[in-house]
Design a protein around this motif. Structure first.
Motif, PDB file in Angstrom:
ATOM      1  N   UNK A  43       0.867  -1.172   0.000  1.00 59.20           N
ATOM      2  CA  UNK A  43       0.000   0.000   0.000  1.00 59.20           C
ATOM      3  C   UNK A  43       0.906   1.225   0.000  1.00 59.20           C
ATOM      4  N   UNK A  44       0.463   2.271  -0.681  1.00 61.59           N
ATOM      5  CA  UNK A  44       1.292   3.472  -0.791  1.00 61.59           C
ATOM      6  C   UNK A  44       0.482   4.690  -0.369  1.00 61.59           C
ATOM      7  N   UNK A  45       1.132   5.522   0.437  1.00 60.35           N
ATOM      8  CA  UNK A  45       0.594   6.817   0.829  1.00 60.35           C
ATOM      9  C   UNK A  45       1.506   7.861   0.202  1.00 60.35           C
ATOM     10  N   UNK A  46       0.920   8.795  -0.546  1.00 56.92           N
ATOM     11  CA  UNK A  46       1.695   9.888  -1.118  1.00 56.92           C
ATOM     12  C   UNK A  46       1.188  11.198  -0.542  1.00 56.92           C
ATOM     13  N   UNK A  47       2.050  11.896   0.178  1.00 54.66           N
ATOM     14  CA  UNK A  47       1.722  13.228   0.665  1.00 54.66           C
ATOM     15  C   UNK A  47       1.775  14.145  -0.546  1.00 54.66           C
ATOM     16  N   UNK A  48       0.688  14.853  -0.826  1.00 52.01           N
ATOM     17  CA  UNK A  48       0.547  15.524  -2.110  1.00 52.01           C
ATOM     18  C   UNK A  48       0.341  17.036  -1.959  1.00 52.01           C
ATOM     19  N   UNK A  49       1.239  17.664  -1.221  1.00 57.04           N
ATOM     20  CA  UNK A  49       1.228  19.120  -1.100  1.00 57.04           C
ATOM     21  C   UNK A  49       2.640  19.645  -1.334  1.00 57.04           C
TER      22      UNK A  49
END
Length: 77
Positions: free
Chosen positions: A19-25
């Motif tokens: 599973x991947x979490x991408x912080x997108x800011x």
């Protein structure tokens, strides 16, 4: 007009057993807001109970860093 993935501050994706979490800011060095932390917590809790997920990878959008920490401006506002 922005694509949906450009408007979402956190992106979630699974591929195989990861599973991947991408912080997108990226403009804010991916600084975390309270809403982002809640969404990440929900995903991690769900993945903890999912036998199909074996590992979690956290990345940050942009090229300047993974995460600057908590978003002080968002907390102030």
């Amino acid at each position: 007009m922005n694509r949906p993935e450009e408007r979402e501050p956190v992106l979630f994706h699974t591929q195989g057993r990861a599973a991947r979490i991408t912080l997108n800011r990226p403009r804010a060095l991916n600084a975390l807001t309270h809403t982002m932390v809640r969404r990440i917590d929900e995903a991690l809790t769900a993945w903890e109970r999912d036998p199909a997920v074996e590992t979690v990878v956290i990345t940050g959008a942009g090229e300047r860093g993974l995460c600057a920490g908590g978003d002080i401006r968002a907390i102030h506002d």
